[in-house]
Motif scaffolding. Sequence first.
Motif, PDB file in Angstrom:
ATOM      1  N   LYS A   1       5.943  11.533   0.445  1.00  0.00           N
ATOM      2  CA  LYS A   1       4.770  11.986  -0.312  1.00  0.00           C
ATOM      3  C   LYS A   1       4.661  13.500  -0.302  1.00  0.00           C
ATOM      4  O   LYS A   1       4.274  14.109  -1.291  1.00  0.00           O
ATOM      5  CB  LYS A   1       3.503  11.342   0.229  1.00  0.00           C
ATOM      6  CG  LYS A   1       3.426   9.880  -0.100  1.00  0.00           C
ATOM      7  CD  LYS A   1       2.074   9.311   0.190  1.00  0.00           C
ATOM      8  CE  LYS A   1       2.148   7.837  -0.135  1.00  0.00           C
ATOM      9  NZ  LYS A   1       0.955   7.289  -0.642  1.00  0.00           N
TER      10      LYS A   1
ATOM     11  N   ASP B   1       0.819  -1.205   0.000  1.00  0.00           N
ATOM     12  CA  ASP B   1       0.000   0.000   0.000  1.00  0.00           C
ATOM     13  C   ASP B   1       0.860   1.265   0.000  1.00  0.00           C
ATOM     14  O   ASP B   1       0.381   2.349  -0.299  1.00  0.00           O
ATOM     15  CB  ASP B   1      -0.944   0.012   1.204  1.00  0.00           C
ATOM     16  CG  ASP B   1      -0.198  -0.097   2.525  1.00  0.00           C
ATOM     17  OD1 ASP B   1       0.926  -0.627   2.539  1.00  0.00           O
ATOM     18  OD2 ASP B   1      -0.759   0.358   3.535  1.00  0.00           O
ATOM     19  N   GLN B   2       2.150   1.129   0.293  1.00  0.00           N
ATOM     20  CA  GLN B   2       3.064   2.266   0.316  1.00  0.00           C
ATOM     21  C   GLN B   2       3.622   2.606  -1.062  1.00  0.00           C
ATOM     22  O   GLN B   2       4.321   3.589  -1.222  1.00  0.00           O
ATOM     23  CB  GLN B   2       4.228   1.981   1.258  1.00  0.00           C
ATOM     24  CG  GLN B   2       3.799   1.765   2.680  1.00  0.00           C
ATOM     25  CD  GLN B   2       4.986   1.476   3.574  1.00  0.00           C
ATOM     26  OE1 GLN B   2       6.124   1.751   3.229  1.00  0.00           O
ATOM     27  NE2 GLN B   2       4.726   0.915   4.731  1.00  0.00           N
ATOM     28  N   CYS B   3       3.302   1.801  -2.044  1.00  0.00           N
ATOM     29  CA  CYS B   3       3.882   2.014  -3.375  1.00  0.00           C
ATOM     30  C   CYS B   3       2.821   1.869  -4.448  1.00  0.00           C
ATOM     31  O   CYS B   3       2.065   0.899  -4.475  1.00  0.00           O
ATOM     32  CB  CYS B   3       5.003   1.018  -3.606  1.00  0.00           C
ATOM     33  SG  CYS B   3       5.842   1.288  -5.160  1.00  0.00           S
ATOM     34  N   ASP B   4       2.786   2.836  -5.348  1.00  0.00           N
ATOM     35  CA  ASP B   4       1.816   2.805  -6.444  1.00  0.00           C
ATOM     36  C   ASP B   4       2.316   1.980  -7.625  1.00  0.00           C
ATOM     37  O   ASP B   4       1.535   1.500  -8.419  1.00  0.00           O
ATOM     38  CB  ASP B   4       1.526   4.231  -6.924  1.00  0.00           C
ATOM     39  CG  ASP B   4       0.971   5.095  -5.806  1.00  0.00           C
ATOM     40  OD1 ASP B   4       0.300   4.534  -4.915  1.00  0.00           O
ATOM     41  OD2 ASP B   4       1.216   6.309  -5.824  1.00  0.00           O
ATOM     42  N   GLU B   5       3.603   1.845  -7.755  1.00  0.00           N
ATOM     43  CA  GLU B   5       4.191   1.186  -8.921  1.00  0.00           C
ATOM     44  C   GLU B   5       4.681  -0.219  -8.615  1.00  0.00           C
ATOM     45  O   GLU B   5       5.740  -0.625  -9.061  1.00  0.00           O
ATOM     46  CB  GLU B   5       5.365   2.012  -9.445  1.00  0.00           C
ATOM     47  CG  GLU B   5       4.993   3.394  -9.886  1.00  0.00           C
ATOM     48  CD  GLU B   5       6.205   4.169 -10.359  1.00  0.00           C
ATOM     49  OE1 GLU B   5       7.267   3.567 -10.584  1.00  0.00           O
ATOM     50  OE2 GLU B   5       6.092   5.379 -10.496  1.00  0.00           O
TER      51      GLU B   5
ATOM     52  N   CYS C   1       8.489   5.984  -6.309  1.00  0.00           N
ATOM     53  CA  CYS C   1       8.555   4.720  -5.589  1.00  0.00           C
ATOM     54  C   CYS C   1       9.926   4.110  -5.656  1.00  0.00           C
ATOM     55  O   CYS C   1      10.584   4.024  -6.564  1.00  0.00           O
ATOM     56  CB  CYS C   1       7.553   3.757  -6.163  1.00  0.00           C
ATOM     57  SG  CYS C   1       6.832   2.700  -4.946  1.00  0.00           S
TER      58      CYS C   1
ATOM     59  N   ASP D   1       4.847  -3.344  -9.603  1.00  0.00           N
ATOM     60  CA  ASP D   1       4.688  -4.345 -10.659  1.00  0.00           C
ATOM     61  C   ASP D   1       5.969  -5.168 -10.748  1.00  0.00           C
ATOM     62  O   ASP D   1       6.890  -4.996  -9.948  1.00  0.00           O
ATOM     63  CB  ASP D   1       4.357  -3.676 -11.997  1.00  0.00           C
ATOM     64  CG  ASP D   1       5.419  -2.672 -12.441  1.00  0.00           C
ATOM     65  OD1 ASP D   1       6.395  -2.457 -11.695  1.00  0.00           O
ATOM     66  OD2 ASP D   1       5.275  -2.102 -13.525  1.00  0.00           O
TER      67      ASP D   1
ATOM     68  N   TYR E   1       9.260  -3.266 -10.967  1.00  0.00           N
ATOM     69  CA  TYR E   1       9.652  -2.670  -9.690  1.00  0.00           C
ATOM     70  C   TYR E   1      10.364  -3.689  -8.800  1.00  0.00           C
ATOM     71  O   TYR E   1      11.442  -3.424  -8.272  1.00  0.00           O
ATOM     72  CB  TYR E   1       8.399  -2.117  -9.001  1.00  0.00           C
ATOM     73  CG  TYR E   1       8.660  -1.476  -7.667  1.00  0.00           C
ATOM     74  CD1 TYR E   1       9.262  -0.231  -7.590  1.00  0.00           C
ATOM     75  CD2 TYR E   1       8.313  -2.110  -6.488  1.00  0.00           C
ATOM     76  CE1 TYR E   1       9.501   0.370  -6.376  1.00  0.00           C
ATOM     77  CE2 TYR E   1       8.554  -1.517  -5.257  1.00  0.00           C
ATOM     78  CZ  TYR E   1       9.140  -0.273  -5.211  1.00  0.00           C
ATOM     79  OH  TYR E   1       9.384   0.309  -4.005  1.00  0.00           O
TER      80      TYR E   1
END
Length: 136
Positions: free
Chosen positions: A114, A73-77, A136, A79, A82
Amino acid sequence: FDFLVLGLGFFVPSLSPSFAVKLVLRVVLGLKILSSKLATPYFGEMSGHVGDLSPKQSAALEKLKERVADSLDQCDEADDHYFLRWLRARNFDVDKAEKLLREHFTAKETWNFKELLEWEAPPVLEKHMTGRLYPC
């Protein structure tokens, strides 16, 4: 081999021939040791990038994703690209990659990353800034 020793004696005339031989052997053996250190289980197999993974690398990727699922949940990327970045940084050692990734998340919280991303630089700084902040 004799050429190396003679060449070494030519460039450094004060060296005795036996010392020159020992020095050349140390250099040659040192290169051999270095090349053996580069021959790790993942060096030379596959590139470690998406679409070019060995079975061991794929297993390490899945294992890392399972281990850090609680922190995603701390990272949007989050995948495969990453996670492979972290695995390649630690030669596909899942324990070390997980430790490094968790330390990264801790540092992001500590430094309130952030907020840094939302900060707007003055126009003069934007005009001359050469870098980029990676989210990220």
